[in-house]
Design a protein around this motif. Structure first.
Motif, PDB file in Angstrom:
ATOM      1  N   MET A  77       0.977 -64.855   1.343  1.00 43.43           N
ATOM      2  CA  MET A  77      -0.426 -65.261   1.334  1.00 43.43           C
ATOM      3  C   MET A  77      -0.996 -65.230   2.740  1.00 43.43           C
ATOM      4  N   LEU A  78      -2.288 -64.941   2.790  1.00 49.94           N
ATOM      5  CA  LEU A  78      -3.041 -64.991   4.030  1.00 49.94           C
ATOM      6  C   LEU A  78      -3.733 -66.341   4.107  1.00 49.94           C
ATOM      7  N   VAL A  79      -3.657 -66.977   5.266  1.00 51.44           N
ATOM      8  CA  VAL A  79      -4.306 -68.266   5.474  1.00 51.44           C
ATOM      9  C   VAL A  79      -5.151 -68.148   6.743  1.00 51.44           C
ATOM     10  N   PHE A  80      -6.448 -68.404   6.603  1.00 50.65           N
ATOM     11  CA  PHE A  80      -7.366 -68.332   7.742  1.00 50.65           C
ATOM     12  C   PHE A  80      -7.891 -69.732   8.024  1.00 50.65           C
ATOM     13  N   VAL A  81      -7.749 -70.159   9.276  1.00 52.80           N
ATOM     14  CA  VAL A  81      -8.088 -71.524   9.673  1.00 52.80           C
ATOM     15  C   VAL A  81      -9.140 -71.478  10.783  1.00 52.80           C
ATOM     16  N   SER A  82     -10.105 -72.368  10.722  1.00 49.25           N
ATOM     17  CA  SER A  82     -11.006 -72.566  11.858  1.00 49.25           C
ATOM     18  C   SER A  82     -11.088 -74.058  12.138  1.00 49.25           C
ATOM     19  N   GLY A  83     -11.366 -74.370  13.395  1.00 50.87           N
ATOM     20  CA  GLY A  83     -11.455 -75.773  13.745  1.00 50.87           C
ATOM     21  C   GLY A  83     -11.708 -75.976  15.221  1.00 50.87           C
ATOM     22  N   ASN A  84     -11.445 -77.201  15.662  1.00 55.72           N
ATOM     23  CA  ASN A  84     -11.646 -77.600  17.044  1.00 55.72           C
ATOM     24  C   ASN A  84     -10.319 -78.049  17.638  1.00 55.72           C
ATOM     25  N   LEU A  85     -10.125 -77.696  18.883  1.00 52.72           N
ATOM     26  CA  LEU A  85      -8.915 -78.056  19.620  1.00 52.72           C
ATOM     27  C   LEU A  85      -9.332 -78.973  20.764  1.00 52.72           C
ATOM     28  N   GLN A  86      -8.890 -80.222  20.691  1.00 46.53           N
ATOM     29  CA  GLN A  86      -9.222 -81.204  21.718  1.00 46.53           C
ATOM     30  C   GLN A  86      -8.031 -81.358  22.660  1.00 46.53           C
ATOM     31  N   LEU A  87      -8.234 -80.988  23.918  1.00 48.56           N
ATOM     32  CA  LEU A  87      -7.179 -81.133  24.915  1.00 48.56           C
ATOM     33  C   LEU A  87      -7.297 -82.498  25.576  1.00 48.56           C
ATOM     34  N   ALA A  88      -6.157 -83.102  25.870  1.00 44.88           N
ATOM     35  CA  ALA A  88      -6.148 -84.420  26.517  1.00 44.88           C
ATOM     36  C   ALA A  88      -6.897 -84.344  27.843  1.00 44.88           C
ATOM     37  N   GLY A  89      -7.792 -85.302  28.058  1.00 42.50           N
ATOM     38  CA  GLY A  89      -8.527 -85.364  29.312  1.00 42.50           C
ATOM     39  C   GLY A  89      -9.768 -84.495  29.369  1.00 42.50           C
ATOM     40  N   GLU A  90     -10.009 -83.711  28.335  1.00 41.10           N
ATOM     41  CA  GLU A  90     -11.194 -82.840  28.310  1.00 41.10           C
ATOM     42  C   GLU A  90     -12.272 -83.469  27.423  1.00 41.10           C
ATOM     43  N   GLN A  91     -13.519 -83.385  27.883  1.00 41.06           N
ATOM     44  CA  GLN A  91     -14.615 -83.994  27.137  1.00 41.06           C
ATOM     45  C   GLN A  91     -14.997 -83.157  25.911  1.00 41.06           C
ATOM     46  N   LYS A  95     -13.432 -74.414  20.243  1.00 35.41           N
ATOM     47  CA  LYS A  95     -13.423 -73.897  18.873  1.00 35.41           C
ATOM     48  C   LYS A  95     -12.370 -72.792  18.787  1.00 35.41           C
ATOM     49  N   PHE A  96     -11.636 -72.756  17.654  1.00 36.60           N
ATOM     50  CA  PHE A  96     -10.606 -71.739  17.493  1.00 36.60           C
ATOM     51  C   PHE A  96     -10.582 -71.220  16.063  1.00 36.60           C
ATOM     52  N   SER A  97      -9.993 -70.033  15.918  1.00 35.86           N
ATOM     53  CA  SER A  97      -9.685 -69.452  14.620  1.00 35.86           C
ATOM     54  C   SER A  97      -8.235 -68.998  14.660  1.00 35.86           C
ATOM     55  N   GLN A  98      -7.549 -69.114  13.534  1.00 38.74           N
ATOM     56  CA  GLN A  98      -6.156 -68.674  13.462  1.00 38.74           C
ATOM     57  C   GLN A  98      -5.884 -68.155  12.073  1.00 38.74           C
ATOM     58  N   MET A  99      -5.167 -67.027  12.016  1.00 34.18           N
ATOM     59  CA  MET A  99      -4.804 -66.402  10.751  1.00 34.18           C
ATOM     60  C   MET A  99      -3.288 -66.369  10.654  1.00 34.18           C
ATOM     61  N   PHE A 100      -2.760 -66.793   9.524  1.00 38.48           N
ATOM     62  CA  PHE A 100      -1.329 -66.738   9.240  1.00 38.48           C
ATOM     63  C   PHE A 100      -1.087 -65.841   8.033  1.00 38.48           C
ATOM     64  N   HIS A 101      -0.061 -64.997   8.124  1.00 36.17           N
ATOM     65  CA  HIS A 101       0.430 -64.270   6.954  1.00 36.17           C
ATOM     66  C   HIS A 101       1.771 -64.898   6.611  1.00 36.17           C
ATOM     67  N   LEU A 102       1.782 -65.673   5.533  1.00 37.31           N
ATOM     68  CA  LEU A 102       2.991 -66.369   5.108  1.00 37.31           C
ATOM     69  C   LEU A 102       3.738 -65.512   4.098  1.00 37.31           C
ATOM     70  N   MET A 103       5.057 -65.478   4.251  1.00 42.13           N
ATOM     71  CA  MET A 103       5.908 -64.736   3.322  1.00 42.13           C
ATOM     72  C   MET A 103       6.944 -65.688   2.733  1.00 42.13           C
ATOM     73  N   PRO A 104       7.318 -65.461   1.460  1.00 40.80           N
ATOM     74  CA  PRO A 104       8.292 -66.358   0.829  1.00 40.80           C
ATOM     75  C   PRO A 104       9.704 -66.152   1.387  1.00 40.80           C
ATOM     76  N   THR A 105      10.473 -67.226   1.385  1.00 38.34           N
ATOM     77  CA  THR A 105      11.895 -67.163   1.746  1.00 38.34           C
ATOM     78  C   THR A 105      12.711 -67.239   0.469  1.00 38.34           C
ATOM     79  N   PRO A 106      13.968 -66.802   0.514  1.00 34.72           N
ATOM     80  CA  PRO A 106      14.822 -66.919  -0.686  1.00 34.72           C
ATOM     81  C   PRO A 106      14.996 -68.376  -1.134  1.00 34.72           C
ATOM     82  N   GLN A 107      14.817 -69.322  -0.221  1.00 32.13           N
ATOM     83  CA  GLN A 107      14.979 -70.744  -0.557  1.00 32.13           C
ATOM     84  C   GLN A 107      13.751 -71.340  -1.249  1.00 32.13           C
ATOM     85  N   GLY A 108      12.681 -70.541  -1.374  1.00 30.97           N
ATOM     86  CA  GLY A 108      11.510 -71.025  -2.092  1.00 30.97           C
ATOM     87  C   GLY A 108      10.408 -71.592  -1.210  1.00 30.97           C
ATOM     88  N   SER A 109      10.559 -71.489   0.106  1.00 26.57           N
ATOM     89  CA  SER A 109       9.487 -71.930   0.996  1.00 26.57           C
ATOM     90  C   SER A 109       8.825 -70.699   1.602  1.00 26.57           C
TER      91      SER A 109
END
Length: 122
Positions: A77-91, A95-109
């Protein structure tokens, strides 16, 4: 299997682990996995985790805005994420975007075959 539920659970696990202990992400990648981080391509679980743990900040918090997913071939499955990344000490959050291509394992995850991360500059 509900793809939306799997995607949501993966996203929660990935970002909570990233924020608390980046080295703990190693088991989500395999040697054939590839990360493209701001245009830099990195292959293999050890190299990916080395990149993530070497980022120039110690503490951060991801706040997820959207999660979209689609089934892909071979049970993945393809998973597309958008959101905000707050770094410690930064006001202001980044904003970020990240895409994951997940593949099944033989163990079911799932493991991350492809991971693309970009900061979104306005």
């Amino acid at each position: 299997m509900d793809p939306d539920a799997v995607a949501k659970a993966f996203v929660e696990h990935y970002y909570s682990t990233f924020d608390a202990n980046r080295a703990g992400l190693a088991n989500l990648y395999q040697e054939g996995s590839m990360l493209t981080f701001e245009g830099q391509k990195i292959q293999g679980s050890q190299s990916i985790v080395a990149k993530l743990t070497s980022l120039p900040f110690q503490q951060c918090k991801h706040n997820i805005t959207t999660v979209d997913c689609q089934p892909s071939g071979s049970g993945g499955m393809l998973v597309f994420v958008s959101g905000n990344l707050q770094l410690a000490g930064e006001q202001h959050a980044l904003k970020f975007s990240q895409m994951f291509h997940l593949m099944p394992t033989p163990q079911g995850s799932f493991y991350v075959l492809n991971d693309i991360f970009r900061l979104n500059y306005a």
